[in-house]
Scaffold this active site. Structure first.
Site, PDB file in Angstrom:
ATOM      1  N   ARG A  56      78.322  32.049  53.150  1.00  0.00           N
ATOM      2  CA  ARG A  56      77.458  32.530  51.930  1.00  0.00           C
ATOM      3  C   ARG A  56      76.466  33.527  52.628  1.00  0.00           C
ATOM      4  NH1 ARG A  56      77.822  34.859  48.108  1.00  0.00           N
ATOM      5  NH2 ARG A  56      79.504  33.255  47.542  1.00  0.00           N
ATOM      6  N   LYS A  72      58.532  47.607  50.595  1.00  0.00           N
ATOM      7  CA  LYS A  72      58.961  47.030  49.371  1.00  0.00           C
ATOM      8  C   LYS A  72      60.501  46.286  49.572  1.00  0.00           C
ATOM      9  CE  LYS A  72      56.187  50.043  46.613  1.00  0.00           C
ATOM     10  NZ  LYS A  72      56.087  51.101  45.538  1.00  0.00           N
ATOM     11  N   LYS A 116      45.295  53.473  52.771  1.00  0.00           N
ATOM     12  CA  LYS A 116      46.008  53.646  51.322  1.00  0.00           C
ATOM     13  C   LYS A 116      44.624  53.679  50.321  1.00  0.00           C
ATOM     14  CE  LYS A 116      50.112  52.449  49.973  1.00  0.00           C
ATOM     15  NZ  LYS A 116      51.260  51.976  49.373  1.00  0.00           N
ATOM     16  N   GLU A 149      46.682  58.280  53.078  1.00  0.00           N
ATOM     17  CA  GLU A 149      47.084  58.534  51.659  1.00  0.00           C
ATOM     18  C   GLU A 149      46.337  59.448  50.928  1.00  0.00           C
ATOM     19  OE1 GLU A 149      47.002  56.229  47.625  1.00  0.00           O
ATOM     20  OE2 GLU A 149      48.775  55.530  48.913  1.00  0.00           O
ATOM     21  N   ASP A 168      50.704  61.390  47.479  1.00  0.00           N
ATOM     22  CA  ASP A 168      51.056  60.353  46.581  1.00  0.00           C
ATOM     23  C   ASP A 168      50.920  60.699  45.161  1.00  0.00           C
ATOM     24  OD1 ASP A 168      51.971  57.634  46.246  1.00  0.00           O
ATOM     25  OD2 ASP A 168      50.087  57.101  45.772  1.00  0.00           O
TER      26      ASP A 168
END
Length: 285
Positions: free
Chosen positions: A102, A137, A169, A202, A224
């Site tokens: 698995r 992410k 950021k 950013e 961005d």
């Protein structure tokens, strides 16, 4: 970026936790009906199409579960595959193969999907000087494998985590009192703690880019959520003072046009968070 030794440690930790999660005190289904002495073989069967990834990782999993398991490889990481292809055979203890099954499948299905999506983006960027980057992410606990899959698909890795690169950021900038203050405090912190980390900042508009450029030592500016025209203006404004990166809702339909604006990199969270697992199975034969 993290070192190769750190990366290998992350992979080993992933394997250990995956086995712990899946096996716990024992694979009772297998133990109940299969003798300890039983030997068997299985094949990794492709029931989909795309770019295979996770072959070497699967070998690591098999070896961790049982070093006596043997793997015969027919298709390597990064190879295009189609329905009916057999990627490898594994031979040895039947109980060991079932213990690893698995985790091998879960890992390879996701890694192959990521490599396939990344490869598609890389093809869309052909003929430009722009490279595709992943982001943070990622699936919690599975980041190392997912970033490995991006590289197998022809992409490049952004920072691995919060500790191997500085990325200022919008929230950092706002909490610090502005761009210049955030950069100044960051440089002080790095010096005081004897840290040698690259700095990315950013920018939300062209005025912020102008302010960032007033500071020395910036590795890359993250452009961005800019439109195409403003991205072109940003690239012209930055010139060769530092590298450029576009991000923010960039997809298959828009990635080429952003690349043609002249940015060095495009980062996309979709490489890892918006994919459908490749259909694979491990079948005894």
């Amino acid at each position: 970026m993290i070192s190769e030794a750190q990366f290998q440690e992350e992979l080993l930790s992933l394997i250990k936790n995956g086995i712990r999660e899946d096996i716990g005190p024992g694979d009772y289904s297998s133990l109940a009906c299969i003798p300890d002495s039983a030997m068997g073989k299985a094949k990794l069967l492709v029931k989909d199409q795309g770019i295979i990834a996770g072959v070497e990782f699967a070998k690591m999993i098999f070896s961790h579960v049982d070093p006596t398991l043997q793997v015969e490889t027919f298709m390597h990481d990064g190879t295009p595959v189609q329905h009916g292809d057999v990627v490898f055979h594994v031979f040895g203890s039947s109980l060991s193969i079932l213990k690893a099954e698995r985790l091998v499948l879960n890992s390879m299905q996701r890694m192959s999907a990521i490599a396939t999506k990344t490869y598609g983006y890389v093809k869309l960027l052909e003929g430009t000087n722009t490279k595709i980057l992943d982001t943070r992410k990622t699936t919690p606990g599975f980041r190392a494998a997912e970033k490995w899959a991006v590289k197998i698909g022809g992409g490049e890795n952004h920072r691995f985590a919060l500790y191997d690169m500085i990325m200022l950021k919008d929230n950092h900038i706002d909490f610090a009192g502005g761009i210049t203050q955030a950069i100044h405090k960051t440089k002080q912190y790095l010096e005081e703690h004897n840290l040698d980390l690259k700095i990315i900042v950013e920018a939300r508009n062209l005025a912020e880019i102008e302010e960032i450029l007033e500071s020395e030592g910036i590795y890359r500016i993250l452009i961005d959520n800019f439109n195409f025209e403003d991205t072109k203006k940003a690239v012209a404004l930055i010139g060769d003072k530092c590298l450029t990166e576009s991000s923010g809702n960039i997809n298959e339909k828009t990635i080429r046009q952003y690349a043609e604006c002249g940015v060095n990199y495009i980062s996309s969270g979709a490489l890892t968070h918006s994919i459908y697992n490749m259909d694979l199975s491990l079948k005894a034969f």
